[in-house]
Write an enzyme that holds these catalytic residues in place. Structure first.
Site, PDB file in Angstrom:
ATOM      1  CB  SER A  17      -1.059   0.052   1.051  1.00  0.00           C
ATOM      2  OG  SER A  17      -2.069  -0.695   0.959  1.00  0.00           O
ATOM      3  CE  LYS A  20      -4.734   1.536  -0.477  1.00  0.00           C
ATOM      4  NZ  LYS A  20      -4.172   0.395   0.095  1.00  0.00           N
ATOM      5  CB  SER A  72      -4.683   1.554   3.964  1.00  0.00           C
ATOM      6  OG  SER A  72      -3.605   1.176   2.957  1.00  0.00           O
ATOM      7  CE  LYS A 180      -1.807   4.336   2.479  1.00  0.00           C
ATOM      8  NZ  LYS A 180      -1.642   3.023   3.590  1.00  0.00           N
TER       9      LYS A 180
END
Length: 228
Positions: A17, A20, A72, A180
């Site tokens: 992720s 992202k 997320s 993140k």
């Protein structure tokens, strides 16, 4: 910018992720956080982290940004990518890769808006550090990834919904200003963070680690010590 501490920083790995962050940057650069995003069946069906987006319903771009970056949620990231790509995922992936090259990310290949594709969606710790450093220059992105808790009025129900950031370092490690998290079985634990201390900002990235919360503070502490 200089590299203070590194090991395997150019090794190509799946990034889960952390992907992202690029979707968050492209969304932030697109602006118009009120812009309504219509959710397709493809986006709504994405597993496993989901915000429960309903096929055919419209959600403000800004709400989906916080859903993707704090919660997320993969359906939110997929919906954002599909919208930015004009309904075409492959076009969106080309946008991601073009922006990556513009930022100097030369060892990165995006093939996912969320990071679920471990096979052909990969990057390096160095490239992800470049991305986070540059993305924090965008006020919309910086505000999102630096927010611990964010409450919205959910379009489907009109009720309040609160997102809590998966990046625990925002509340456990003083000076953390954003970042993140990411995890898949193949990618392992992934984390990118930015920490500001005494006027200096350190970007830390760990990929394929067993314990991001134990490893990252050690890395950041050592980097600040070496940087003086």
């Amino acid at each position: 910018n200089q590299i203070v501490l590194a090991h395997g920083e150019r090794d190509k790995r799946p990034i889960a992720s952390l992907t992202k962050m690029m979707t968050g940057l492209l969304t932030s650069e697109a602006g118009r956080m009120w812009h309504p995003v219509t959710v397709s069946a493809t986006a709504a069906d994405v597993e496993p982290n989901k915000d429960g987006l309903i096929i055919g319903n419209r959600y403000p771009r800004g709400i989906l940004l916080y859903s993707a970056m704090l919660g997320s949620n993969n359906d939110a990231a997929a919906a954002l990518g599909e919208d930015l790509g004009g309904g075409n995922y492959q076009r969106y992936y080309r946008m991601m890769n073009k922006r990556a090259r513009e930022l100097g990310m030369v060892h990165t290949h995006y093939a996912s808006s969320s990071g679920l594709n471990d096979a052909s969606n990969w990057s390096t710790a160095r490239d992800q550090a470049i991305l986070l450093a540059r993305a924090l220059g965008n006020p919309t992105f910086a505000k999102a990834v630096g927010t611990w808790r964010h409450t919205v009025r959910w379009p489907d129900t009109g009720k309040r919904k609160t997102y809590e950031n998966h990046n625990d370092m925002l509340r456990t490690y003083p000076g953390t200003i954003g970042g993140k998290t990411g995890f898949t079985t193949l990618a392992g634990g992934c984390l990118a963070v930015a920490v500001k201390r005494n006027g200096r900002t350190i970007i830390g990235v760990v990929l394929h680690t067993q314990d991001i919360w134990a490893d990252m503070p050690v890395l950041i502490d050592a980097a600040f010590k070496r940087a003086g």
